[in-house]
Design a protein around this motif. Structure first.
Motif: not given
Lengths: 471, 567
Positions: A136-143
């Protein structure tokens, strides 16, 4: 081919001076990389991801941030520093010096404990391998990837123990950890929850919230092991595990917040009409994954649990800190059991109830999170509250399995269960609906419509930071 | 994690008193099996173990994870027997687990821990006999049993598989075969487990040592490598793999015998009436008088009264089958339900010529004949295995002839009245020359005369001729123990009974079991002799059954404490 072990594999176990470990890892490391490339995160192996790497156990050393390609991640081997005065926390040997080598008597049992724990680490990476495609976001993908590489490191930690302490059997088991596959009909992972698909991000958040939290408690119990290398390994893993749990807790909280916002925005109060996930659906996901995770603690009444505790292989949560009586003998635990079609209370010897004791610590921890979620709901201005079902609800392992309980934990019979099942657990339609919302959002700082943004970024960075640099 | 299933989640409790289990009936029928599901598809039978947790023989244990007690094994024994008589079309029997991911967890530990010593001994003996019957069916009835281990087979679960001709284990990364008795319970895999590893499966002894001390056992890879199992299939290939193995066995098997027809086995149960000191059990051709006050049971066997039917049309009412089924049932009831009885006096009354005629009717190749003869042999072996003193009393009017004469050579002593007119006679027949092998593979005659070739030859010659032998001659030939005359008879027999009844029952059991099986050894013989004897010793030792013994402590919060001294 010579490998600079300390450079490639950060460690505090004197890897460069240990021929036996080197020999084992020389074979295993390439197999691990093959495994990672084969069934690790799908489609992002060439990208630079903003990841945290543990390079030492010093303060600050366990969390070095930087962009790195996942296959180049430096999976390290760390044990918390040894305490020369540490004694066995619980069981028949309580108070005696801890074991630095595996006692022959417990070798097979310990190996089995380690393998079962280790098997969950690669399993979750496999379960989550497709999620990068719909982040759902790059932030979430990184997590997601941070969780994945750290599960990979946890596998390394466990494989280190197998290689260092269990001889040829240990090496064979380490190989098998890379041979089993989550959900595979022929070579499934050992535990059921780790063969369940993880098709959407709400599942991912619930999984990291509930199932990884089981991991926290299992690691906590093993951190109280009389086998010191295992205890020290698990203590270090616990610090990383905490991050996974917060990914889950905050992920669910963001979906809850967004759900309230969209419900309010809709003139009929229908979050789905606004492209969001409605609160009752989130509650169903919670019911499902909480129950599945409760199964992981094993049967409420267990001779294995008694053996493990008695032998000093596992302790209770915070055995050394929170308890003064460490034999757990001549004490009983009151437990509700099903007898002749109804619930009655039974007195179970405490050692045999150790799975349940650990499960209760876990349940209390989950309740604390639910409280925080409900504060967020209140904060968003809704009266809706989420809650955890009874620990008897929808169980497939243990003494409640095979009986039909409602969410409150009352026996209801199978007809009533069938009638209400879909009001408690995700239906096919619910799953299809949630899956329909899963589309990747690749612009830094942007969020999918169904989830609220996080409050802050990673390591002091902006939410819009380029957490993933596509190759 | 404590997530791996334990063998059994149990908490030990008080041991039962020696006889506090309900009287056991050995009557079973597929239509009322509680724990097994039998499906027959042409030449392939599939027997699925689906043990009902809450249907144990007495309260206090749950039959979890397909663990078994005697009631489960009684149904299995019934099934082995019925397949041979009622389903001669069956060429292979697939025994498998009826639940997902579990084949069988072996004998229920909580049941064992709470059972009396006597019950444990009887339980082990019966289950051992059942497993030899499976092997007997493979060897003599052209019904090849294969074990399809769809999940973990531990302890008695793996021992059941060992009784089969072939073993296949699912290769799912989890399922294993194991004999965890030594490391987990402080006892032996006593249902043939140890013996079959070396003698049947030819596992190297040091590998067997590793296998038997590794509680978790071997998964498919190692199990195949070391011949613990014969092969493995992955989960997705499992059903097809087993099916094609069964088909291959059927293709290779001798086809269904041309004259085979289903022989329905009716229920066998005695009419029980009270009598002084105990009970009388009445069957059509057997009567048992149980006198608990004197600890003596009188077993009266009655020969056939009518000429035999043609074996082509004979059914289960034929004396040769009916009588032996009744004897079998009586022996089992004596073992399990009459612990007070120490001495069994066996008499046989009737017309010896009729016995010989009925024996003769089932000689020859026919399917029915072969099945009945093999069954008679099994019943006689059951008699050899009785842990009670056996005396034969041979009086005028007796019919110890042909197959019944074998009983004279099974008992510990025989008393034959030397009457004046030589009317009291026994008749050996060719049946004694090879049809009724003992567990050690020898004939009873050969075991009787281990060092006397002449005596053996004379006895064999007498068997060839099937001529009546009077008491004096029988005594001279060594075919009976004593042949008192009419003046001494009553006293001799009375004193023998009284003397025998006064001796230590433990020593007698040990002595009789040693003396009955003269000559060489076989795998069966080692199971019933060596393995069982060691197991029964261990079952008495504090390290197993003491307050902190391993069997008692299994599943308890405390761990066992051993007396580590060894001789």
């Amino acid at each position: 081919m010579s490998i600079n072990y300390d450079e490639q594999i950060p460690n505090n176990v004197n890897l460069s001076g240990d021929k036996r470990l080197q020999r084992a890892l020389e074979k295993w490391q390439p197999a691990f990389l093959d495994w990672w490339n084969d069934v690790g995160p799908m489609g992002f192996q060439k990208d630079d991801i903003y990841l945290r790497t543990a390079v030492s156990t010093e303060p600050g050393g366990w969390a070095q941030f930087g962009h790195v390609k996942m296959p180049d991640y430096r999976w390290g081997i760390f044990l918390e520093d040894a305490d020369p005065n540490r004694t066995i926390p619980g069981g028949d040997h309580a108070g005696q010096p801890v074991w630095q080598e595996v006692p022959g008597e417990y070798r097979n049992t310990l190996r089995r404990i380690i393998v079962t724990q280790a098997d969950t680490e690669p399993a979750s990476v496999e379960q989550q391998r497709w999620l990068g495609q719909t982040a759902p976001s790059m932030y979430d993908m990184r997590n997601l990837f941070q969780v994945n590489v750290e599960e990979g490191r946890h596998l390394w930690a466990m494989v280190y123990l197998l290689h260092a302490h269990f001889g040829k059997d240990g090496r064979d088991e380490a190989d098998d950890l890379l041979a089993r596959r989550s959900g595979d009909a022929d070579k499934p992972r050992i535990l059921d929850a780790f063969n369940q698909p993880c098709p959407d991000w709400l599942t991912f958040f619930c999984f990291t919230m509930f199932t990884d939290r089981d991991g926290k408690y299992q690691l906590g119990a093993l951190a109280e092991s009389g086998f010191d290398p295992l205890a020290r390994t698990c203590r270090f893993m616990l610090t990383e595990e905490a991050h996974h749990l917060s990914v889950g807790e905050l992920g669910v909280e963001r979906v809850l917040r967004r759900s309230v916002q969209l419900t309010k925005a809709d003139k009929n109060g229908d979050a789905r009409a606004q492209g969001g996930i409605d609160l009752p659906t989130i509650q169903k996901w919670i019911n499902y994954w909480y129950s599945y995770s409760l199964d992981l603690f094993g049967s409420e009444i267990s001779s294995n649990a008694a053996d493990f505790f008695g032998a000093g292989l596992k302790g209770r949560w915070n055995e050394s800190k929170d308890f003064t009586e460490h034999s757990a003998l001549n004490q009983h635990y009151t437990m509700a059991v099903v007898r002749n079609g109804s619930l009655t209370e039974d007195q179970v010897p405490l050692r045999n109830a150790m799975n349940e004791v650990l499960r209760q610590s876990y349940m209390a921890d989950c309740e604390r999170v639910v409280k925080r979620w409900n504060r967020a709901l209140e904060d968003e201005g809704t009266d809706f509250r989420v809650s955890l079902p009874s620990s008897r609800f929808f169980r497939r392992q243990g003494i409640y399995a095979g009986h039909d309980f409602n969410r409150e934990g009352d026996l209801i019979g199978s007809e009533a269960w069938q009638k209400q099942r879909e009001s408690w657990l995700p239906s096919d339609a619910d799953r299809a609906y949630v899956a329909s919302l899963m589309h990747a959002v690749t612009e830094p700082g942007k969020m999918a419509h169904w989830i609220a943004p996080p409050r802050k970024g990673i390591n002091g960075q902006d939410i819009a930071f380029e957490y993933v640099r596509r190759a | 994690m404590p997530r791996k299933r334990s063998i059994l989640p149990v908490i030990p409790h008080e041991r039962m008193a020696e006889t506090s289990y309900p009287a056991v009936s050995f009557d079973a029928h597929p239509s009322s099996y509680v724990h097994w599901r039998l499906e027959i598809d042409g030449p392939v039978a599939t027997l699925s173990m689906c043990v009902q947790e809450n249907r144990g023989m007495w309260p206090g244990y749950e039959l979890k994870l397909n663990s078994y007690d005697l009631s489960v094994d009684i149904e299995l024994a019934d099934c082995v027997q019925r397949l041979r008589f009622e389903h001669p079309e069956v060429r292979t029997v697939i025994v498998t687990g009826g639940y997902d991911k579990i084949f069988c967890a072996g004998a229920n530990i909580r049941m064992l821990a709470s059972a009396s010593h006597a019950f444990k001994v009887n339980f082990c003996k019966f289950t051992n006999e059942t497993r030899t019957y499976i092997e007997d069916a493979c060897a003599h009835s052209g019904q090849t049993w294969i074990a399809a281990l769809n999940g973990t087979a531990s302890g008695g679960g793996y021992e059941l598989a060992e009784a089969c001709e072939e073993i296949y284990l699912i290769d799912d990364g989890n399922s294993a075969v194991s004999l965890p008795e030594v490391p987990l319970l402080g006892v032996l895999p006593g249902t043939g487990g140890l013996t079959r590893l070396t003698d049947k499966r030819k596992v190297r002894r040091d590998i067997a040592d590793v296998f038997c001390t590794k509680a978790e056992g071997f998964k498919a890879r190692d199990a195949v490598k070391h011949r613990i199992v014969d092969g493995s299939f992955s989960r997705s290939k499992w059903a097809d793999g087993i099916k094609s193995r069964a088909a291959a066995i059927v293709a290779k098997a001798t086809p269904r015998p041309a004259d085979a027809r289903a022989i329905t086995l009716p229920s066998v149960a005695p009419a029980i009436t009270a009598a002084s000191g105990g009970e009388i059990w009445t069957y059509s051709s057997v009567t048992v008088q149980v006198d608990r006050s004197t600890r003596v049971a009188s077993l009266e066997l009655r020969g056939p009264t009518e000429a035999p039917a043609d074996s082509a049309t004979a059914d289960a009412s034929a004396w040769a089958l009916r009588f032996y089924r009744e004897l079998d049932d009586a022996l089992l009831r004596l073992r399990l339900n009459e612990l007070d009885i120490g001495l069994v006096l066996i008499r046989a009354s009737g017309d010896p010529a009729q016995v010989l005629a009925h024996d003769a009717a089932i000689q020859g190749e026919g399917w029915f004949n072969t099945e009945v003869r093999n069954y008679q042999a099994r019943v006689l072996r059951r008699l050899d295995n009785m842990a009670k003193t056996l005396f034969a009393i041979v009086e005028p009017g007796n019919c110890f002839a042909g197959s019944l004469a074998e009983i004279l050579f099974s008992v510990d002593r025989s008393y034959m009245l030397a009457d004046d007119d030589g009317e009291n006679a026994i008749t050996l027949s060719p049946a004694s020359l090879g049809g009724f092998a003992m567990h050690n593979g020898a004939t009873r005659l050969a075991a009787r005369f281990p060092g006397d070739a002449d005596a053996l030859m004379l006895a064999q010659a007498a068997a060839q001729r099937s001529k009546a032998i009077d008491a004096e001659t029988a005594d001279e030939m060594g075919l009976v123990t004593f042949a008192p005359d009419a003046i001494d008879w009553d006293d001799e027999v009375r004193i023998a009974i009284e003397e025998r009844s006064s001796l230590s029952p433990d020593a007698l059991t040990g002595m009789e079991q040693n003396l009955r099986f003269g000559g060489g050894e076989s795998m069966d013989n080692k199971i019933f002799g060596r393995l069982t004897a060691w197991q029964n010793w261990i079952f008495q030792r504090p390290n197993a059954v003491g307050e902190r013994g391993a069997l008692k402590m299994f599943g308890a919060p405390e761990r066992p404490i051993f007396d580590y001294r060894r001789t």
